[in-house]
Structures are given as structure tokens and as C-alpha cells.
Design a protein around this motif. Sequence first.
Motif, short mmCIF file in Angstrom:
data_model
loop_
_atom_site.label_atom_id
_atom_site.label_comp_id
_atom_site.label_asym_id
_atom_site.label_seq_id
_atom_site.Cartn_x
_atom_site.Cartn_y
_atom_site.Cartn_z
N ASN A 134 0.81 -1.22 0.00
CA ASN A 134 0.00 0.00 0.00
C ASN A 134 0.84 1.27 0.00
N ILE A 135 2.04 1.18 -0.60
CA ILE A 135 2.92 2.35 -0.56
C ILE A 135 2.51 3.43 -1.57
N TYR A 136 1.72 3.07 -2.61
CA TYR A 136 1.18 4.11 -3.48
C TYR A 136 -0.24 4.43 -3.03
N GLU A 144 -2.00 18.88 -10.47
CA GLU A 144 -2.78 17.66 -10.74
C GLU A 144 -1.89 16.46 -10.99
N LYS A 145 -0.69 16.70 -11.52
CA LYS A 145 0.19 15.58 -11.89
C LYS A 145 1.20 15.21 -10.79
N MET A 146 1.30 16.00 -9.75
CA MET A 146 2.32 15.75 -8.73
C MET A 146 1.99 14.52 -7.88
N VAL A 147 3.00 13.70 -7.68
CA VAL A 147 2.94 12.58 -6.73
C VAL A 147 4.09 12.78 -5.76
N ALA A 148 3.77 12.98 -4.49
CA ALA A 148 4.79 13.31 -3.49
C ALA A 148 5.43 12.05 -2.92
N ILE A 149 6.73 12.14 -2.67
CA ILE A 149 7.43 11.12 -1.90
C ILE A 149 7.27 11.48 -0.43
N ALA A 193 -4.51 11.73 7.98
CA ALA A 193 -5.74 12.05 7.25
C ALA A 193 -5.53 13.22 6.30
N TRP A 194 -4.84 14.28 6.75
CA TRP A 194 -4.72 15.40 5.80
C TRP A 194 -3.65 15.12 4.74
N ALA A 195 -2.68 14.25 5.05
CA ALA A 195 -1.72 13.86 4.02
C ALA A 195 -2.41 13.11 2.89
N GLU A 196 -3.53 12.45 3.21
CA GLU A 196 -4.28 11.68 2.21
C GLU A 196 -4.83 12.53 1.08
N ALA A 197 -4.91 13.83 1.28
CA ALA A 197 -5.50 14.69 0.25
C ALA A 197 -4.65 14.74 -1.01
N TYR A 198 -3.41 14.21 -0.96
CA TYR A 198 -2.46 14.32 -2.07
C TYR A 198 -1.93 12.94 -2.43
N SER A 199 -1.74 12.70 -3.72
CA SER A 199 -1.19 11.42 -4.15
C SER A 199 0.24 11.29 -3.65
N ARG A 200 0.57 10.11 -3.12
CA ARG A 200 1.88 9.91 -2.50
C ARG A 200 2.43 8.52 -2.77
N ILE A 201 3.75 8.45 -2.80
CA ILE A 201 4.48 7.18 -2.72
C ILE A 201 5.19 7.19 -1.38
N ILE A 202 4.91 6.18 -0.57
CA ILE A 202 5.47 6.12 0.78
C ILE A 202 6.82 5.40 0.75
#
Length: 294
Positions: free
Chosen positions: A31-33, A109-114, A128-137
Motif C-alpha cells: 500500500n505504498i502508493y 494535478e500531476k504531482m505525486v509526493a514522496i 488524514a490530511w496527508a491523504e488529500a495528495y497522491s503519495r508514494i510512501i
Amino acid sequence: MEGIRLSDKYAHLFKDLASLARAENVIDETNIYQEANTKILPIIDKMLDEVMLPGSGIKGGENITEFMNMVRSGKRGLVMCEHYSNFDLPGLSYALRNSGNPDAVELAEKMVAIAGMKLNEENPMVSAWAEAYSRIIIYPSRSLAAIHDPAKKAEEEARSRKINMASMRYLDACRRRGQVIMVFPAGTRYRPGVPDTKRGVREIDSYLRLTDVFLPFSINGNCLRISEDDPKNMLHDRVCEDVVTFTAGKPVECKSFRENILNNLGDDYDGDKKQVVVDDVMRILQELHDVIGD
């Protein structure tokens, strides 16, 4: 210290955040993405709208346009940003989307944060608020370095390898889709008086090797300041009103950037070449920061 505790300022929002969160608080290689949870974004935007004063926003829009033209042409893009608070990613996204610049909106729109695991695992409200943005953990090297028990360290090293290998696979998949990776090269929030927190981590060199062009962003102003009394508790960060400026520098071609640095070191250099490269990234960010001024 000025400001109101995060836990006090936004206590009235925590119930809504908790009800909307996916609650994937324990991270493993499966579930890292994590795709952006768009139901949470309006809540975070409202928080920012209350504290980012008039005059806040984006500078260097022409550099964003140049960068996005390169991304649209097929270049693998990376955003490198200074890091002062847990509002940095939300603030950058908010400022890009409200800039009036279509290229900036597309970048948001295209950003995916590390993102390090701490944001997901330490506190459900921060998660919860980090969830608002696409992320790779990822599993940060700093987290491993802080473990001193040999048995626990061996266990976590095995876990970190699985997580970070999966992260690299997802990073590649995101780039193939034309998304832009966003990373804080310092790997942690800057704390005044602790200069090591503004030194880039050597692993960033790997991102540069796998990228065609990076866009540097500096941040001046800060609406969420680390508590002097309890710096490890993110909910005790202090919320302050401030003018916050995100400045985009000129896009940097990664291959020539690295080659110029390494060629200047000479064949007999026996130091940490990766660190030297990342130190120069941090120099670029600092110079951008200094141009605007605090």
C-alpha cells in the motif's frame, strides 16, 4: 512561541477528517502508493485559506511553464522543494491550483509526493490530511539510523527493503503515466538552530539519476511552525497567519547537472560523490530562498 496549537486550532475538523480517511496507517509493500483522497482536499484548502495571508502565492510561473512543456514532451520530471512544515505540500498544491496559470494547475494535478512513513503511521489526524495528495510512501534512512536495538534494527531493515523496492517500482509507473514526482530533498522539516535538518539526504542522487529535469521550489513564510517545547509531536505544531511565497526556479537538466559536478571533483576524489551532488541541489534551493528573503 506565537501561534495556536494545531490540535486546538483545528479540533473541530478532526471528526470530519477521521470519517473521510481511508485509515491505511500501517505501511507495507502492498500500500505504498496512495492516490489522492479528493474528499479531504476541500477541508485542507479551507485551513490554508484561513492562514495564508493576501500576497501569498506562486512566483516564477514562466519556469513552471517551461518545465511542464518538457514534461509534456516526454521528459521525466521531478519537483525539488524546501521543507519547513507539514503545510508545505498542501500549501504548494493550493498555491499552484489558485495561481491562474494553467501550467501550474496541471503541475498540481500531476504531482505525486514522496512521503516518509511517519506521516502515515504516527498520528491518524496528520495521516488524514496527508491523504488529500497522491503519495508514494518510503522508509527513510533517517528512521533506520534512529533504531539502536540490534534485533529491532534487523527487522526494520528487512521491512525497509521491501517498502523501498516497491516504492521504486511505483515511482517508475507514475513517470510512465506522465506524472511528476515531488520530493523534499532534506528529508525532514528544517528546524532553526539545527543545520543538519537543512542538509539534503544522499539518496536524492538516485532520484536525479532516474530523472530528466527537475524544478526547484523555495518557500518563504510559514503558517505551521514546529513547537519549540515538543518538536516531535506534530499536533503541537503552531498555526500562524503568514504570507507564504512558493518560488519556482529555472528547470535543471539532471544529466548535465550531475556530470558537471562529478567532472569537477576529479578522478582522485574519494569522498561521498552522491552527497556532493545533493549539496548542490540544496545550494540552488537556498539561493532561490535568499532572493525572495524571509
